[in-house]
Scaffold this active site. Structure first.
Site, short mmCIF file in Angstrom:
data_model
loop_
_atom_site.label_atom_id
_atom_site.label_comp_id
_atom_site.label_asym_id
_atom_site.label_seq_id
_atom_site.Cartn_x
_atom_site.Cartn_y
_atom_site.Cartn_z
N TRP A 360 0.82 -1.22 0.00
CA TRP A 360 0.00 0.00 0.00
C TRP A 360 0.85 1.27 0.00
CZ3 TRP A 360 -1.86 2.66 4.97
CH2 TRP A 360 -0.90 2.57 5.96
N ASP A 361 2.19 1.11 -0.03
CA ASP A 361 3.08 2.26 0.11
C ASP A 361 2.89 3.32 -0.97
OD1 ASP A 361 4.11 -0.26 1.22
OD2 ASP A 361 5.68 1.00 2.06
N GLU A 499 0.88 -3.61 12.07
CA GLU A 499 1.06 -5.06 11.87
C GLU A 499 1.40 -5.82 13.15
OE1 GLU A 499 3.94 -5.30 8.69
OE2 GLU A 499 2.30 -5.37 7.24
N LYS A 620 2.97 -0.92 16.04
CA LYS A 620 4.18 -0.82 15.21
C LYS A 620 4.23 0.53 14.50
CE LYS A 620 6.24 -3.17 11.20
NZ LYS A 620 5.95 -4.12 10.12
#
Ligand code: BGC
Length: 802
Positions: A360-361, A499, A620
């Site tokens: 998805w970056d 995540e 995270k």
């Protein structure tokens, strides 16, 4: 860790450091949006600290491996033959190897203005023979199939014959990432190799499953000054390599110049007959090194003239690193990428981390590209459009409607996330559930809409973008579950961007309920999809409704869901990352910071301690805060009110504070988001996070991940912080809004951007924002500044007081 010298356009390492070499290879990689080759030395093979990888944009292959009793299939970004291979020795002596000679002087310099990597090295062989080498190379930015190396070699205390060996080496495998070394890394088979003309060889390989062919051809010549000199030339064809062996006489203090020119073609190229034939033709016709360098530099000059962001503040570190990030963005995807069937890899084509997959970056990467080279974003979005059938199939298989895109995408859009991953701390292979990050679908829809906002490209929207949006909306409408008690729609069993949280503690089924980010984004997509048909024209709108069989009832349902999505809250105004987040235990941050030097990857630390990060309120990366990153407070207020929630703006700082202290920044994307959302309320911390994000790769702040590939999302994110966050830039309702706030640490930002066919030039100082319409369409552009809308015509400049 940091380069010894940084100027506005160059980084230089002045020592040879084998420990740092893997990092330097990734940072000094050269590419052109078609291929990328790591900054390894020409004379080395893979092994020890050296890894001369070459990657083709979108060049994937699948292989099987048996791991922990399971047969798993992985699709990897293939490491192609090493075209760099070039070495020499005094006749009968040892071949040059950086690890065995005495290095007396050394510098390694990356010139990002020209896209040239240069190494200067003075060294002594064991037999006391001393030489200097100046090596320069580039991967041609204008002629994407060409690359070139020049060696200038001087003997200092010796005259005699030297032997030069140049190869195209196909005996390479995928070995870059230590964690993956147990996986099968054999992707290539040699198809053909041979001699071409008097001075060239070629090697053609093919991937063993996807059957992509790559042909490399290379020629090599030796000169004294500009004069070619006579050599004894032998050419050998080995199993997986071609070798050119030249013997020349070398006189003390007289410089020899060696040029190696390489052409690379693949079976995926356009306008070719066959890769081998076209590679040989190209190398035969190629200019000499200097001529090629001239056209390569020209192309980079042109790229910089539209892509540069200038800070004018004497802070050369910040300035350089921003440019360095732009450099790597343009090496990964450039004008050479347009029309190729490739997406944007989260780790560049610079190493093998994430196996070159597309995640998805792009959500973080597109804003920079779209506002410079919109055709490129369009092409990268087409990568998604072409995989719509696969996403429809995936949705159907999972029992949903519409299209469900994979978390990790490679060749044909199948889910490529691994089933198991290795925790290097514990040595255990652990089930990997990251593929239930359905929010990637929202990112794709959001990107389509942002592209349209920036370009007004109706054709794209009408023929591709709207279909993506509608099918993704349909997926969200089918994954929701109506909860009658709440009279709200819910999404269960997914993961958010964070995540660390893969499921509820002690529940063996993966997935979380009502991840707030996912739910809000789903509502946004559904709302956008209901309206998108109004933007594509009546006829096309009708066609799309027929093709996709969307009736009024379905649209009404989408609208209803978008108004009744559930968003979990706790402590009055804290948006819960997911339902039940607040019930998890608080994490002992201070204790763990004391116990471990680096707690970014708490998931691995806790798993190795036989504990589980799922038990704690520890994230995270930014998850809820993604909402404040993607939407302005106005837009968010409107969206929450649409969903039937009261949105008190005070909740923004409260949520930021809540999650700030519960995030380890184990993803490089996290600091981008935190810096962005803090930019107005805690400018000091925002700047600190920006600086840390700037150092993500150049300082390898995760301690070893950059050698496996750069972090393109974080690179683009830092650039976008300067471009959109500090300028307060928002594209909304056909207006380009500005609400600038310059960080105290900067005195001036100057950049250009392309918006709906106009080229705008912007300059922001403490006192004012200047916007001029440099060139572009004749009709005026609408600018918004502090609630007021202005029109700006061609060649006009407007000044706003800050
Ligand atoms: C992050 C993901 C990201 C991936 C690739 C992971 O560490 O958690 O959000 O997409 O890296 O950059």
């Amino acid at each position: 860790m940091m380069p010894e010298k940084i100027s506005d356009w160059e980084l230089t390492y002045t020592d040879w450091n084998s420990e740092q070499q893997p990092l330097r290879e990734a940072l000094c990689a050269l590419g052109n949006g078609y291929i990328v080759t790591r900054g390894a030395f020409e004379e080395v093979n893979a092994g020890g600290c050296h890894y001369p990888g070459t990657y083709l944009a979108g060049g994937y292959n699948r292989v099987e491996t048996e791991i922990a009793g399971h047969l798993i299939e992985n699709e990897a970004l293939v490491n192609w033959p090493n075209w760099l291979a070039l070495t020499f020795r005094p006749k009968g002596g040892d071949w040059l190897k950086p690890d065995t000679v005495d290095i007396l002087e050394f510098s390694y310099r990356l010139d990002i203005y020209r896209g040239v990597l240069e190494r200067k090295m003075r060294f002594r062989f064991g037999d006391e023979r001393e030489f200097s080498l100046i090596s320069r190379r580039f991967v041609h930015m204008e002629k994407p199939h060409l690359a070139a190396i020049e060696w200038r070699l001087t003997a200092h205390n010796w005259s005699g014959e030297i032997e030069i060996r140049s190869c195209l080496d196909g005996s390479v495998t995928n070995q870059n990432v230590e964690r993956y070394r147990q996986l099968n890394g054999n992707h290539l088979e040699t198809l053909d190799r041979g001699l071409d003309g008097e001075d060239a060889t070629f090697l053609t390989v093919r991937t063993n499953q996807s059957h992509i062919e790559m042909a490399q051809a290379s020629k090599i010549h030796v000169f004294e000054g500009e004069q070619p000199i006579s050599t004894t030339r032998e050419r050998h064809l080995e199993n997986d390599r071609t070798v050119q062996h030249l013997t020349v006489s070398c006189q003390s203090q007289k410089e020899l110049r060696i040029e190696k020119i390489v052409a690379i073609y693949t079976s995926r190229d356009f306008g070719i007959s066959q890769p081998t034939l076209d590679a040989c033709k190209a190398v035969r016709r190629a200019d000499c090194f200097d001529e090629l360098l001239r056209s390569h530099e020209r192309k980079w000059r042109h790229l910089w003239s539209l892509a540069d962001i200038s800070l004018h503040d004497g802070n050369s570190h910040t300035q350089f690193i921003l440019r360095f990030h732009i450099f790597h963005l343009l090496q990964t995807t450039s004008t050479n990428t347009i029309d190729r069937d490739v997406g944007v890899p989260s780790r560049g084509w610079h190493g093998e981390a994430y196996r070159g997959h597309i995640l998805w970056d792009e959500l973080f990467i597109f804003p920079f590209l779209t506002l410079r080279i919109p055709e490129l974003t369009r092409s990268l979005l087409m990568y998604r459009y072409r995989r719509l059938p696969e996403a429809r199939y995936a949705a159907k298989q999972a029992g949903y409607d519409g299209a469900m895109f994979p978390w990790q995408s490679g060749s044909n859009g199948r889910e490529e996330s691994q089933d198991l991953h290795l925790n290097p701390r514990s040595g255990r292979w652990i089930p990997d559930n990251s593929n239930i990050q359905r929010h990637v679908n929202a990112a794709i829809a959001y990107n389509v809409w942002q592209y349209y906002q920036a370009t007004h490209d109706r054709e794209f929207l009408a023929y591709y973008g709207a279909e993506l949006l509608l099918e993704i909306a349909r997926f969200w409408a089918s994954i929701v579950i109506y909860n009658g008690d709440r009279d709200r729609y819910e999404i269960r069993g997914v993961m958010g961007p964070d995540e660390f949280h893969t499921g509820y503690p002690d529940n063996e089924n993966p997935g979380l309920n009502n991840n707030a980010y996912t739910n809000v984004m789903a509502a946004w997509v559904l709302r956008c999809a209901v309206n998108v048909l109004d933007f594509v024209g009546k006829k096309r709108g009708q066609e799309l409704r027929e093709i996709l069989e969307i009736d009024d009832e379905e649209l009404l349902r989408w609208d209803k869901i978008s108004r009744r999505m559930f968003v979990p809250f706790h402590d009055n105004n804290i948006i819960s990352q997911f339902e039940g987040y607040e019930d998890l235990k608080e994490f002992d941050w201070a204790g763990y910071r004391e116990k471990y030097d680096d707690i970014q990857r708490l998931d691995r630390i806790l798993e190795a301690e036989d504990d589980d990060i799922n038990r704690y309120q520890a994230s995270k990366q930014a998850d809820v805060l993604m909402l404040f990153y993607l939407f302005s407070s106005d837009a968010l207020q409107e969206l929450f009110e649409h969903m039937g929630y009261k949105f008190d703006r005070e909740l923004i700082p409260d949520n930021i504070n809540y999650y700030k202290s519960r995030t380890s920044h184990g993803s490089t994307l996290s600091r981008i988001v935190h810096s962005w959302v803090l930019a107005r309320c805690d400018r000091k911390t925002a700047w600190e996070l920006f600086e840390q994000a700037l150092h993500s790769d150049i300082g390898d702040i995760q301690g070893g991940t950059t050698p496996e590939g750069i972090h393109l999302g974080a690179m683009a994110g830092t650039v976008d912080l300067v471009q959109r966050c500090y300028m307060g830039l928002e594209m909304r309702d056909d207006v380009l809004w500005f609400d600038p706030l310059l960080p105290h640490e900067l005195s001036d930002i100057e950049l250009q951007l392309r918006y709906r066919g106009h080229w705008l030039w912007l300059r922001l100082t403490d006192e004012k924002l200047l916007v001029s319409c440099e060139r572009g369409c004749p009709h005026p552009v609408k600018l918004g500044f502090r609630q007021q809308v202005y029109e700006l015509g061609a060649d006009e400049t407007r000044e706003f007081s800050c």
